[in-house]
Write a protein that holds these residues in place. Structure first.
Motif, PDB file in Angstrom:
ATOM      1  N   UNK A   7      11.754  -5.437  -4.813  1.00  0.00           N
ATOM      2  CA  UNK A   7      13.197  -5.297  -4.644  1.00  0.00           C
ATOM      3  C   UNK A   7      13.567  -4.910  -3.225  1.00  0.00           C
ATOM      4  N   UNK A   8      12.911  -3.901  -2.660  1.00  0.00           N
ATOM      5  CA  UNK A   8      13.213  -3.491  -1.288  1.00  0.00           C
ATOM      6  C   UNK A   8      12.743  -4.568  -0.324  1.00  0.00           C
ATOM      7  N   UNK A   9      13.564  -4.830   0.693  1.00  0.00           N
ATOM      8  CA  UNK A   9      13.351  -5.987   1.544  1.00  0.00           C
ATOM      9  C   UNK A   9      12.742  -5.659   2.910  1.00  0.00           C
ATOM     10  N   UNK A  10      12.230  -4.449   3.092  1.00  0.00           N
ATOM     11  CA  UNK A  10      11.566  -4.153   4.359  1.00  0.00           C
ATOM     12  C   UNK A  10      10.182  -4.791   4.379  1.00  0.00           C
ATOM     13  N   UNK A  11       9.545  -4.747   5.532  1.00  0.00           N
ATOM     14  CA  UNK A  11       8.250  -5.412   5.686  1.00  0.00           C
ATOM     15  C   UNK A  11       7.204  -4.781   4.764  1.00  0.00           C
ATOM     16  N   UNK A  35       0.814  -1.212   0.000  1.00  0.00           N
ATOM     17  CA  UNK A  35       0.000   0.000   0.000  1.00  0.00           C
ATOM     18  C   UNK A  35       0.847   1.261   0.000  1.00  0.00           C
ATOM     19  N   UNK A  36       2.141   1.142   0.257  1.00  0.00           N
ATOM     20  CA  UNK A  36       3.065   2.261   0.168  1.00  0.00           C
ATOM     21  C   UNK A  36       4.008   2.026  -1.010  1.00  0.00           C
ATOM     22  N   UNK A  37       4.680   3.056  -1.516  1.00  0.00           N
ATOM     23  CA  UNK A  37       5.517   2.889  -2.707  1.00  0.00           C
ATOM     24  C   UNK A  37       6.654   1.880  -2.498  1.00  0.00           C
ATOM     25  N   UNK A  38       6.748   0.924  -3.413  1.00  0.00           N
ATOM     26  CA  UNK A  38       7.791  -0.098  -3.399  1.00  0.00           C
ATOM     27  C   UNK A  38       8.490  -0.133  -4.755  1.00  0.00           C
ATOM     28  N   UNK A  39       9.691  -0.693  -4.766  1.00  0.00           N
ATOM     29  CA  UNK A  39      10.464  -0.861  -5.995  1.00  0.00           C
ATOM     30  C   UNK A  39      10.176  -2.259  -6.543  1.00  0.00           C
ATOM     31  N   UNK A  40       9.741  -2.324  -7.802  1.00  0.00           N
ATOM     32  CA  UNK A  40       9.312  -3.591  -8.404  1.00  0.00           C
ATOM     33  C   UNK A  40      10.117  -3.852  -9.680  1.00  0.00           C
ATOM     34  N   UNK A  41      10.593  -5.079  -9.814  1.00  0.00           N
ATOM     35  CA  UNK A  41      11.387  -5.488 -10.974  1.00  0.00           C
ATOM     36  C   UNK A  41      10.662  -6.563 -11.764  1.00  0.00           C
ATOM     37  N   UNK A  42      10.665  -6.434 -13.087  1.00  0.00           N
ATOM     38  CA  UNK A  42      10.234  -7.481 -14.004  1.00  0.00           C
ATOM     39  C   UNK A  42      11.419  -7.844 -14.891  1.00  0.00           C
ATOM     40  N   UNK A  43      11.469  -9.075 -15.356  1.00  0.00           N
ATOM     41  CA  UNK A  43      12.575  -9.482 -16.224  1.00  0.00           C
ATOM     42  C   UNK A  43      12.035 -10.254 -17.420  1.00  0.00           C
ATOM     43  N   UNK A  44      12.790 -10.190 -18.496  1.00  0.00           N
ATOM     44  CA  UNK A  44      12.486 -10.963 -19.694  1.00  0.00           C
ATOM     45  C   UNK A  44      13.707 -11.795 -20.053  1.00  0.00           C
ATOM     46  N   UNK A  45      13.495 -13.070 -20.241  1.00  0.00           N
ATOM     47  CA  UNK A  45      14.588 -13.973 -20.618  1.00  0.00           C
ATOM     48  C   UNK A  45      14.517 -14.352 -22.092  1.00  0.00           C
ATOM     49  N   UNK A  46      13.576 -13.754 -22.838  1.00  0.00           N
ATOM     50  CA  UNK A  46      13.416 -14.090 -24.252  1.00  0.00           C
ATOM     51  C   UNK A  46      13.388 -12.834 -25.120  1.00  0.00           C
ATOM     52  N   UNK A  47      14.281 -11.900 -24.784  1.00  0.00           N
ATOM     53  CA  UNK A  47      14.488 -10.697 -25.590  1.00  0.00           C
ATOM     54  C   UNK A  47      13.265  -9.787 -25.617  1.00  0.00           C
ATOM     55  N   UNK A  48      12.508  -9.776 -24.535  1.00  0.00           N
ATOM     56  CA  UNK A  48      11.393  -8.859 -24.414  1.00  0.00           C
ATOM     57  C   UNK A  48      10.071  -9.373 -24.931  1.00  0.00           C
ATOM     58  N   UNK A  49      10.034 -10.633 -25.374  1.00  0.00           N
ATOM     59  CA  UNK A  49       8.774 -11.189 -25.885  1.00  0.00           C
ATOM     60  C   UNK A  49       7.784 -11.382 -24.738  1.00  0.00           C
ATOM     61  N   UNK A  50       8.245 -11.949 -23.636  1.00  0.00           N
ATOM     62  CA  UNK A  50       7.404 -12.134 -22.452  1.00  0.00           C
ATOM     63  C   UNK A  50       8.148 -11.596 -21.236  1.00  0.00           C
ATOM     64  N   UNK A  51       7.377 -11.296 -20.196  1.00  0.00           N
ATOM     65  CA  UNK A  51       7.950 -10.710 -18.983  1.00  0.00           C
ATOM     66  C   UNK A  51       7.465 -11.466 -17.761  1.00  0.00           C
ATOM     67  N   UNK A  52       8.315 -11.572 -16.780  1.00  0.00           N
ATOM     68  CA  UNK A  52       7.977 -12.260 -15.537  1.00  0.00           C
ATOM     69  C   UNK A  52       6.986 -11.445 -14.721  1.00  0.00           C
ATOM     70  N   UNK A  53       6.400 -12.097 -13.740  1.00  0.00           N
ATOM     71  CA  UNK A  53       5.643 -11.354 -12.743  1.00  0.00           C
ATOM     72  C   UNK A  53       6.620 -10.513 -11.934  1.00  0.00           C
ATOM     73  N   UNK A  54       6.097  -9.556 -11.177  1.00  0.00           N
ATOM     74  CA  UNK A  54       6.955  -8.620 -10.468  1.00  0.00           C
ATOM     75  C   UNK A  54       7.638  -9.230  -9.264  1.00  0.00           C
ATOM     76  N   UNK A  55       8.813  -8.681  -8.942  1.00  0.00           N
ATOM     77  CA  UNK A  55       9.551  -9.015  -7.731  1.00  0.00           C
ATOM     78  C   UNK A  55       9.757  -7.738  -6.943  1.00  0.00           C
TER      79      UNK A  55
END
Length: 540
Positions: free
Chosen positions: A328-332, A306-326
């Motif tokens: 990044x910041x490790x606080x609660x 509910x508060x601003x977090x840093x979110x990462x997505x990655x693509x392992x196939x040159x941008x064709x598909x993207x992973x769900x978000x991870x």
């Protein structure tokens, strides 16, 4: 209370999710002045890594004059020279928002928006920024001003690429049809191709742009598609790539959904913030080479809380598909703490390095800079505060609508990381940096042994002279204090004073510079309402 910097050599080996802890990073202003500096960018010479070119939007708040800072180092960041003003004509048309690159020949390229004439402009320098060319007009259309937020300029610095030395620029336009445009230069920024709308007529207005180049000469651009109503929140990430040097583009209008934070942060004097994406490509030659990573600031859409977090997505196939978000910041999750303005780079080990503003260790009206790193493709993360001071974010004086700047930056070369950010710790918003040795950020990703309560082991060796190792383990993540006292209860060192994740840790207590007498000393571990103490014997 004594600070352990310069008193004890702190060497901590973290497991799973924590950096090894060394002496605090020393921060410095890149180009100290009385001129406001914001929105830093950094570029590194492709064949001479000791030469780096940094820039920022610069503002004289007394008269309102704007430009782009020109800051150059030839000794790997030990010293910088330059100016807060790019002197390429037309000098009055410098509107800031710089994008920069260093050509293999050593030439500097700088793009910026206009302040008098709407458009995108470019200058080049062949003598490390001492002199600059007149402006080349890349794009100028009065009803389509650039929405230029991010590192909009990048260069192909791979000698094996068919487009080696080609410079790319990309930007969104604020006006129908709100497309993202791209242009390229084959001669070090002396001239540019006719801009092309790389996403045609998008489904909604676009904002921001970020450019990255892969090992094989392929170039990538990302941006955000905005919601249809005010405040036009970042609703999805758009993505395009070109395999022929920016002539033709393959576009995905909606690569994945997001929920950005465009608007203001009331706790931080109502500064304007955004959730615009940045991307980077792994060119390390390691197991994740070719993977593309996109990072944003989001909230209220998993995995963001509910508060601003840093979110990462990655693509392992040159941008064709993207992973769900991870996350990044490790606080609660949902702890009310705010992270924003991430910047990303991939280092020589394939490590994903992301910096951002963070207030988890301080009051909600303040912030510091945290570096979070992953060496397994973004699955697990370790983090470390890298700023040696905190500041209170606030709008830049004389500018409306809460403006503080729109982004920060990070770059790596060899075993060094160079983060750049702006804060007003000095009394004026200035660009700050530090130098980080990646080899000191060694991380083990074996599963840690998590105890059921905090555990403090006996130091070794014991007795000791002059140093000894203290091991401990945490049952849960939390703020940790590890202090050393003499027999009279006087604190002689404060070895650990930071938030750490659950698992095993160790620290070296070095007495060489403390002038301690032989005798018994006590070391006390405290975390999340629990504490335990052991004794040790120093023998001179």
């Amino acid at each position: 209370m004594k600070n352990t910097i310069g008193l004890a050599l702190i060497l901590m080996t973290f497991c799973s999710s924590s950096f090894s802890q060394h002496a605090s990073f020393v921060n410095y202003r890149v180009f100290p002045s009385n001129i406001t500096q914001t929105e830093p960018v950094i570029a590194i010479h492709p064949t001479n890594p000791l030469t780096m070119f940094a820039s920022a939007r610069t503002i004289n708040t007394n008269g309102g004059f704007q430009s782009e800072g020109v800051y150059v180092t030839t000794d790997g960041g030990l010293s910088w020279s330059g100016s807060d003003t790019c002197k390429g004509a037309n000098i009055l048309n410098h509107g800031g928002d710089p994008g920069i690159a260093v050509h293999p020949s050593g030439g500097l390229i700088l793009t910026h928006i206009g302040s008098v004439f709407v458009g995108m402009y470019s200058h080049f320098s062949t003598n490390l920024g001492v002199n600059w060319s007149n402006a080349y007009t890349i794009f100028s259309q009065s009803n389509q001003p650039p929405d230029d937020k991010g590192q909009t300029t990048a260069i192909d610095n791979n000698p094996g690429s068919p487009f080696y030395g080609r410079v790319y620029a990309a930007w969104a336009i604020i006006g129908t049809p709100y497309s993202v445009l791209a242009s390229y230069s084959t001669n070090g920024g002396q001239s540019w191709s006719t801009p092309a709308a790389i996403n045609g007529t998008p489904p909604s207005r676009c904002s921001g742009s970020f450019v990255s180049v892969g090992l094989n000469g392929k170039v990538y651009v990302c941006w955000s598609g905005l919601s249809s109503t005010f405040p036009f929140i970042e609703d999805f990430v758009g993505f395009a790539s070109s395999s022929d040097g920016g002539v033709n583009w393959q576009t995905t209008q909606n690569a994945y959904d997001m929920n950005g934070i465009k608007g203001t942060l009331p706790d931080k004097s109502n500064i304007l913030v955004n959730g615009l994406p940045q991307i980077e490509v792994d060119r390390s030659g390691g197991p994740h080479t070719g993977w593309i990573y996109a990072v944003t600031t989001e909230k209220a859409l998993a995995p963001a809380g509910t508060d601003p977090d840093i979110v990462l997505h990655r693509s392992t196939d040159d941008g064709v598909t993207w992973s769900s978000g991870t996350r990044v910041n490790q606080d609660a999750l949902n702890n009310g703490k705010i992270q924003y303005f991430p910047a990303i780079d991939i280092d020589y080990q394939g490590g994903i390095d992301i910096i951002y503003y963070d207030d988890r260790n301080t009051s909600s009206d303040s912030a510091e800079i945290v570096l979070t790193r992953s060496v397994d493709g973004g699955t697990t993360w370790s983090e470390r505060v890298i700023s040696d001071h905190r500041f209170r974010p606030k709008p830049i004086a004389g500018f409306p609508s809460g403006y503080q700047g729109d982004h920060i930056a990070i770059a790596s070369v060899g075993k060094k990381l160079y983060p750049f950010w702006m804060d007003d710790f000095s009394g004026t918003y200035q660009v700050w940096s530090t130098s980080i040795d990646i080899t000191t950020l060694a991380v083990s990703f074996e599963n840690p042994s998590i105890p059921i309560a905090i555990e403090l082991k006996q130091n070794y060796p014991n007795p000791f002279n002059p140093s000894t190792t203290i091991e401990y383990a945490l049952a849960q993540s939390g703020f940790v204090n590890l202090q050393v006292f003499d027999v009279n209860g006087k604190q002689v060192s404060h070895l650990v004073r930071e938030r750490q994740l659950a698992g095993a840790h160790e620290v070296v207590f070095n007495t060489e510079s403390l002038n301690l007498a032989s005798g018994i000393y006590f070391y006390k571990l405290s975390s999340e309402g629990h504490s335990t103490t052991k004794s040790m014997l120093l023998v001179r």
